[in-house]
Design a protein around this motif. Sequence first.
Motif, mmCIF file in Angstrom:
data_model
loop_
_atom_site.group_PDB
_atom_site.id
_atom_site.type_symbol
_atom_site.label_atom_id
_atom_site.label_comp_id
_atom_site.label_asym_id
_atom_site.label_seq_id
_atom_site.Cartn_x
_atom_site.Cartn_y
_atom_site.Cartn_z
ATOM 1 N N ASN B 104 2.806 38.080 -62.134
ATOM 2 C CA ASN B 104 1.867 38.567 -60.938
ATOM 3 C C ASN B 104 0.614 38.227 -60.965
ATOM 4 N N ILE B 106 -0.284 35.007 -62.508
ATOM 5 C CA ILE B 106 -0.472 33.725 -61.955
ATOM 6 C C ILE B 106 -0.229 33.030 -60.901
ATOM 7 N N THR B 107 0.521 33.791 -59.904
ATOM 8 C CA THR B 107 0.888 33.672 -58.816
ATOM 9 C C THR B 107 -0.318 34.066 -57.911
ATOM 10 N N ARG B 113 -4.825 29.024 -67.742
ATOM 11 C CA ARG B 113 -3.365 29.439 -67.941
ATOM 12 C C ARG B 113 -3.547 29.767 -69.533
ATOM 13 N N ARG B 177 9.879 27.179 -67.621
ATOM 14 C CA ARG B 177 11.037 26.351 -66.776
ATOM 15 C C ARG B 177 12.465 26.873 -67.291
ATOM 16 N N PHE B 178 12.568 26.934 -68.648
ATOM 17 C CA PHE B 178 14.049 27.312 -69.282
ATOM 18 C C PHE B 178 14.052 28.557 -69.970
ATOM 19 N N ARG B 179 14.583 29.557 -69.269
ATOM 20 C CA ARG B 179 14.631 31.056 -69.810
ATOM 21 C C ARG B 179 15.374 31.305 -70.906
ATOM 22 N N ASP B 180 16.144 29.860 -71.269
ATOM 23 C CA ASP B 180 16.757 30.076 -72.548
ATOM 24 C C ASP B 180 16.165 30.370 -73.888
ATOM 25 N N ILE B 184 16.590 32.370 -77.499
ATOM 26 C CA ILE B 184 16.425 31.727 -78.853
ATOM 27 C C ILE B 184 15.511 32.339 -79.681
ATOM 28 N N LYS B 263 0.167 23.215 -63.933
ATOM 29 C CA LYS B 263 -0.229 22.942 -62.770
ATOM 30 C C LYS B 263 1.237 23.443 -61.978
ATOM 31 N N ALA B 266 2.640 28.280 -61.305
ATOM 32 C CA ALA B 266 2.570 29.158 -60.244
ATOM 33 C C ALA B 266 3.802 28.967 -59.209
ATOM 34 N N ASP B 267 4.353 27.670 -59.124
ATOM 35 C CA ASP B 267 5.386 27.226 -58.326
ATOM 36 C C ASP B 267 6.718 27.784 -58.916
ATOM 37 N N VAL B 268 6.839 27.700 -60.184
ATOM 38 C CA VAL B 268 8.167 27.953 -60.856
ATOM 39 C C VAL B 268 8.431 29.207 -61.338
#
Lengths: 429, 269
Positions: B104, B106-107, B113, B177-180, B184, B263, B266-268
């Motif tokens: 919230n 970041i966007t 960051r 990017r990878f919520r994995d 882990i 960069k 905010a988009d991802v």
Amino acid sequence: MSKLAIRIENVSKQYRIGGLQQTNRTLREALTDSFKMPFRRLKDTRPQFWALQDVSFDIHPGEVVGLIGRNGAGKSTLLKILSRITEPTHGSLTLYGRVGSLLEVGTGFHPELTGRENVFMNGAILGMKRREISRKFDEIVAFAEIEKFIDTPVKFYSSGMYLRLAFSVAAHLETEILLVDEVLAVGDMNFQRKSLNKMESVGREGRTVVLVSHNMGAISRLCSRAVLLDGGRLKADGDAPSVVNLYLSDGQETTGERTWEPAKAPSSDYVRLVAVRVLDQTSRVSDTFDIRQPITFEIEYDVLREGKRLSPYFTLYNEEGVPLFSSADLAPDFIYEQELTFTGRRISRCVIPAHLLAEGMFTMHVGLSAILDHNAAQFNVPDCMRFQVIDPMEGDSARGVYGGAMIGVMRPKLAWQHEPVAAADAAKF
Amino acid sequence: MVIKPSRGWVGLRLRDVWAYRELLFFLAWRTVKVRYKQTVLGAAWAVIQPLSAMIVFTVFFGRLITIPQENVPYAIFVYTGLVPWTLFAQTLTQSTESLVNNANLITKIYFPRLIIPLSIVGSNLIDFSLALSVLIILALVSQVQLTLNILALPLFILLNIATALGIGLWLTALNVRFRDVRQIVPFLVQIWLFATPVIYPSSEIAAPWRILYGLNPMAGVIEGFRWAILGDVPFPDLFILVSTCVSLVLLISGAYYFRRTEKSFADVV
């Protein structure tokens, strides 16, 4: 060339639609992809979407610019780029001065923290220095009118108190450039009025403001200039009233009309709703009306069985939820002479006169009842339709040449008469 | 100020981070404040966690493991390892989630960051300093002879922070990017604990493997802590050297990787 506050040059922003959908792309997919196609990175085949395309314009210091356009036109994207939240794909922007952005009120508010703590937290997030916040602290609390609760965790606040405090912090941000996104659309009417007034005074202080809003009334009132975006491109740029008018007369409104499939329509044994519309004086469906023009309300319904005296009605509420009035055809000739053997489709219409409603958003509750039959409701659709009334400020509405806030839920244009009183008559009193 | 699309690897813009130091402070302060709100024991939890781990390990391993420091009870030995370990593990776990949890922010607003993972380190440093004071008290109570070695402790604390932050930055940026990654991490932390000389001394590792073992930067950190506080052993120069190098590499690469992907957060997110 005069001084600039913001220069926007050929700004484009591309989103990859696949990228947006696959935010939770898994590590395994990424790894297997890169094994399968090691050079894939060089060529991204996901569909592209341009949220902004080649937008350029300049803003001078002290200008209050409204950014308007339909949903998805790129307004918020542009504001996000200006706020440095996201980067443009091409082009460049230059900002001359400190920038404050209010894309939301209360960013970073934490329910467990007290009002006082949140003011400092939120201030820091908006870019204020601690000393600056301490200096303005009393003013902020007074503006929000929550002195008594300032040391209570905000989770115990009512939503109104919460918003007031949040807006109050934001309103005391003193940057040369202020970027605002729809924050005026929060809170109750009183609070909205207060924030509108605050925004007006910000404009008068000579600061540069960029305001995104769907509230055309606010745009015409607050902004000296408006920029219209359409499909990511700049469509118009000029003085606020004419750009707002262009936007409103642009047609292709998808709202202002609601239709129901027979299976899902509100209905009773006797009647079924087909459609509800609001139309302007050229009989065009619209959700935004000029205060100087009449609004036609239209309801289309199927009468399924004969034997009832059916009368549609609506109630109009303003954005505060105050019922303004309710209307139905209660004239004796309609009630008593109604064809009781009619079945089939029927349209009922009525006209809300020009120069009656105030500026703002209105909500219509629409229903249909059987009159003289204990007024049995056949169906009732709350929040059936929303539309807004705006004043393009051309001097011939009830507000005339006055540009400030006007009170009242209605705005009739009344004829005033002024005549001199002869000196002899005046002496009598 | 000019906003332009950035390409590839970009500078760290540490000056920008410095300009936002007050926000860093407030975010760290908020995290600590919220962490112990509505708890009965409050900040005592910062100490209870490593202490209870200490008790568990002492009960189970106390007799099995011989430690190089004579005159030092096993409990103190293991606690000395647990204090820096807790800072590391908590920072790793929390910073991995931090960007996603602060979506919230970041966007909706710009700030460097890097502030977010940095604030996680900051908030954990508060807990760390409490646990560390307890460590010093315990050491004094159990009559461990503190030596001048302790003057080097701040350096090891810095190394500890650098290691936690370096790995934290990598995981944080990857997790956007990878919520994995967040699946882990708890597992990773558990395994890592056993690959680090927390509950056993590194002298248990056969000599030829030690350089390899030192590639685990936490090995150097913990050996350093033990040397500084418990003394009575030769300076673990090899470990410290290898670990410092590894952790600097991780920190710098982590920061650049973070900035490179920043960069698109905010988009991802």
